[in-house]
Design an enzyme around this catalytic site. Structure first.
Site, PDB file in Angstrom:
ATOM      1  CG  MET A   1      -1.950   1.143   1.023  1.00 18.66           C
ATOM      2  SD  MET A   1      -3.311   0.746   2.189  1.00 18.66           S
ATOM      3  CE  MET A   1      -2.680   0.605   3.832  1.00 18.66           C
ATOM      4  CB  CYS A   2       3.686   2.907   0.091  1.00 23.86           C
ATOM      5  SG  CYS A   2       4.543   1.026  -0.023  1.00 23.86           S
TER       6      CYS A   2
END
Length: 301
Positions: A1-2
């Site tokens: 996701m980050c």
């Protein structure tokens, strides 16, 4: 996701608050990536003194007890005075020489070190662990400057190590952070290696950073380099790229990775989600929008 955050300050009165504001932004993105994080700070007078070359190194084995000897060793090899600081696990070096000369010298002393970043005006810090904990360990709230970039990582393409953390700062004063994944990075890595480009990790984001740095080294500007990214890379991505005088954002053709940009007379900011921008001074009056697919948004200092 980050999670991605970036802050470009137009108003010099806000420069003393850069670290404070960027740290809050990074903390808001912790649940998008809690295994590691990194930041790039442009213009902090302690970490990167004006007019000096600067280098940020990880995995040197240098602790507080070895700092003076480590700094002296680099200075002796350089033949010039070098200042050294430990910021958590990062050895930050500066000297009154070009940053690439300082880097080449430092690598002769620490050949196994990981180069986190280099360039005049630039300090790059990376670490494994929760982003809010790293912000505290770095003392980020005390940092000042005119621009900052940050990233919280949820690893998908390579191991959870400092070498896999973002930003990837592989050219002078350059750094790139990325939310998403490149599906053809192995092919592009082989093509870049064929023309002499070296890599520190198997991370797909490093391929993007090396590609952009290679484009810039050929004389292209940031906007053109990012258009080349859109034409060359497959996958889903939001990218934030910064260098010594600019700040740029681009998304892929489908634009499924979230991003929001806000702009006032005092600053330009970008994040994966609005909540990372909500505390910024004057945000209630900001122009706020979601970047369009494959449109390069760039601001120059």
């Amino acid at each position: 996701m980050c999670g991605i955050v970036g802050l470009h300050l137009r108003n010099p009165e806000l420069h003393p608050r850069l670290g404070e504001l960027l740290g809050q932004m990074l903390g808001e993105m912790q649940d998008r990536g809690a295994d590691s994080a990194g930041i790039a700070i442009y213009g902090d007078p302690t970490w990167s003194p004006a007019g000096q070359g600067c280098v940020s190194l990880l995995e040197t084995g240098v602790g507080a007890a070895e700092l003076d000897a480590a700094t002296a060793a680099v200075g002796a090899a350089l033949g010039s005075e070098v200042a050294g600081r430990l910021v958590d696990d990062t050895l930050v070096l500066s000297a009154e020489v070009d940053s690439e000369i300082l880097l080449a010298t430092a690598i002769t002393v620490y050949p196994d070190a990981l180069v986190a970043g280099f360039g005049a005006d630039l300090t790059v810090l990376k670490g494994v662990g929760a982003p809010r904990d790293l912000v505290q360990a770095w003392g980020l709230s005390n940092a000042s400057g005119w621009q900052g970039v940050g990233h919280t990582r949820m690893a998908t393409e390579s191991a959870v190590t400092p070498s896999g953390a973002h930003p990837f700062a592989v050219g002078p004063e350059q750094c790139l952070v990325h939310n998403g994944s490149f599906s053809n990075h192995a092919t592009i890595r082989r093509e870049l290696r064929a023309v002499g480009v070296e890599f520190d990790s198997e991370n797909d984001t490093e391929v993007g950073a090396r590609f952009v740095a290679h484009q810039l080294a050929q004389g292209k500007d940031v906007e053109t380099a990012l258009k080349e990214v859109c034409a060359t890379f497959d996958g889903f991505y939001t990218l934030l790229v910064s260098n010594h005088d600019s700040f740029a954002v681009v998304r892929d053709a489908i634009a499924c990775k979230p991003a929001v940009i806000a702009e006032t007379d005092d600053w330009v900011a970008m994040a994966s989600e609005y909540r990372a921008l909500a505390h910024l001074p004057g945000v209630a009056d900001a122009r706020i929008w979601e970047p369009e697919p494959e449109v390069v948004y760039a601001w120059t200092r």
